[in-house]
Design a protein around this motif. Structure first.
Motif, mmCIF file in Angstrom:
data_model
loop_
_atom_site.group_PDB
_atom_site.id
_atom_site.type_symbol
_atom_site.label_atom_id
_atom_site.label_comp_id
_atom_site.label_asym_id
_atom_site.label_seq_id
_atom_site.Cartn_x
_atom_site.Cartn_y
_atom_site.Cartn_z
ATOM 1 N N UNK A 41 98.399 8.211 81.060
ATOM 2 C CA UNK A 41 96.975 8.527 81.002
ATOM 3 C C UNK A 41 96.648 9.559 79.918
ATOM 4 N N UNK A 42 97.652 10.247 79.397
ATOM 5 C CA UNK A 42 97.422 11.236 78.343
ATOM 6 C C UNK A 42 98.059 10.724 77.060
ATOM 7 N N UNK A 43 97.213 10.432 76.089
ATOM 8 C CA UNK A 43 97.695 9.895 74.817
ATOM 9 C C UNK A 43 98.117 11.023 73.889
ATOM 10 N N UNK A 44 99.080 10.723 73.034
ATOM 11 C CA UNK A 44 99.490 11.679 72.017
ATOM 12 C C UNK A 44 98.345 11.882 71.027
ATOM 13 N N UNK A 45 98.353 13.029 70.379
ATOM 14 C CA UNK A 45 97.342 13.361 69.381
ATOM 15 C C UNK A 45 97.954 13.267 67.986
ATOM 16 N N UNK A 46 97.118 13.263 66.968
ATOM 17 C CA UNK A 46 97.653 13.126 65.615
ATOM 18 C C UNK A 46 97.448 14.359 64.737
ATOM 19 N N UNK A 47 96.591 15.287 65.142
ATOM 20 C CA UNK A 47 96.309 16.417 64.245
ATOM 21 C C UNK A 47 96.431 17.800 64.876
ATOM 22 N N UNK A 48 96.698 17.905 66.157
ATOM 23 C CA UNK A 48 96.719 19.224 66.812
ATOM 24 C C UNK A 48 97.807 20.126 66.237
ATOM 25 N N UNK A 49 99.003 19.606 66.035
ATOM 26 C CA UNK A 49 100.099 20.420 65.487
ATOM 27 C C UNK A 49 99.787 20.840 64.050
ATOM 28 N N UNK A 50 99.239 19.929 63.277
ATOM 29 C CA UNK A 50 98.859 20.256 61.897
ATOM 30 C C UNK A 50 97.777 21.329 61.873
ATOM 31 N N UNK A 51 96.765 21.173 62.724
ATOM 32 C CA UNK A 51 95.688 22.160 62.783
ATOM 33 C C UNK A 51 96.222 23.534 63.167
ATOM 34 N N UNK A 52 97.091 23.573 64.162
ATOM 35 C CA UNK A 52 97.669 24.852 64.604
ATOM 36 C C UNK A 52 98.489 25.489 63.488
ATOM 37 N N UNK A 53 99.243 24.686 62.760
ATOM 38 C CA UNK A 53 100.042 25.202 61.655
ATOM 39 C C UNK A 53 99.141 25.775 60.560
ATOM 40 N N UNK A 54 98.060 25.087 60.253
ATOM 41 C CA UNK A 54 97.132 25.578 59.229
ATOM 42 C C UNK A 54 96.461 26.887 59.668
ATOM 43 N N UNK A 55 96.053 26.960 60.923
ATOM 44 C CA UNK A 55 95.445 28.189 61.442
ATOM 45 C C UNK A 55 96.457 29.325 61.398
ATOM 46 N N UNK A 56 97.708 29.046 61.778
ATOM 47 C CA UNK A 56 98.758 30.071 61.748
ATOM 48 C C UNK A 56 98.959 30.602 60.328
ATOM 49 N N UNK A 57 98.968 29.708 59.350
ATOM 50 C CA UNK A 57 99.126 30.131 57.953
ATOM 51 C C UNK A 57 97.970 31.020 57.513
ATOM 52 N N UNK A 58 96.751 30.643 57.860
ATOM 53 C CA UNK A 58 95.574 31.440 57.472
ATOM 54 C C UNK A 58 95.597 32.809 58.155
ATOM 55 N N UNK A 59 95.939 32.834 59.436
ATOM 56 C CA UNK A 59 96.012 34.110 60.150
ATOM 57 C C UNK A 59 97.087 35.010 59.552
ATOM 58 N N UNK A 60 98.192 34.422 59.173
ATOM 59 C CA UNK A 60 99.266 35.186 58.536
ATOM 60 C C UNK A 60 98.792 35.779 57.210
ATOM 61 N N UNK A 61 98.056 35.000 56.440
ATOM 62 C CA UNK A 61 97.508 35.489 55.166
ATOM 63 C C UNK A 61 96.532 36.646 55.389
#
Length: 136
Positions: A41-61
């Motif tokens: 009933x819960x489908x895999x997502x395609x962008x959540x990990x990418x989005x989190x990685x991008x946010x982590x990079x920006x926060x680190x900067x």
């Protein structure tokens, strides 16, 4: 959901790329879950990990010390979150960010985060957003 002061990205968008990153701003706990090893009933997502990685990079900067978790189960995330909380209090950080990208649900008047190992039949597998706030 953010426990303390919010970092405005607008404040930093005009900084030249040659400027060194700001240091010791605070801590960030970033979760991204694309893959769910649970019922159909819960489908895999395609962008959540990418989005989190991008946010982590920006926060680190922006000077945040980032803990990034990608596709981890509840136990792994809770262990890292415990370390995150200890680090906040031991170092007296004031500006801290929690970011989540993945599935969630609203149940019993609370918002829940669904971890990669979520099972509808298990009690307390999802964690409410209020649980994060109460633990800080």
């Amino acid at each position: 959901f953010i426990k303390t002061n919010f970092l405005s990205p607008i404040k930093y968008q005009n900084q030249p790329m040659s400027d060194p990153p700001i240091t010791n701003r605070g801590l960030a706990f970033v979760i991204g879950i694309d893959t769910y090893d649970c019922d159909e009933s819960i489908q895999n997502l395609s962008t959540a990990a990418r989005d989190a990685t991008m946010i982590a990079e920006k926060l680190s900067m922006c000077g945040y010390k980032v803990t990034l978790t990608i596709n981890e189960n509840k136990k792994e995330i809770e262990e890292k979150f415990d370390e995150f909380k200890i680090n906040i209090f031991e170092n007296n950080y004031i500006d801290n960010v929690i970011y989540f990208a993945g599935h969630g649900c609203f149940n019993n008047k609370a918002q829940h985060i669904l971890f990669s190992d979520f099972k509808k039949t298990k009690d307390k597998t999802p964690l409410t957003t209020q649980d994060f706030n109460n633990n800080l």
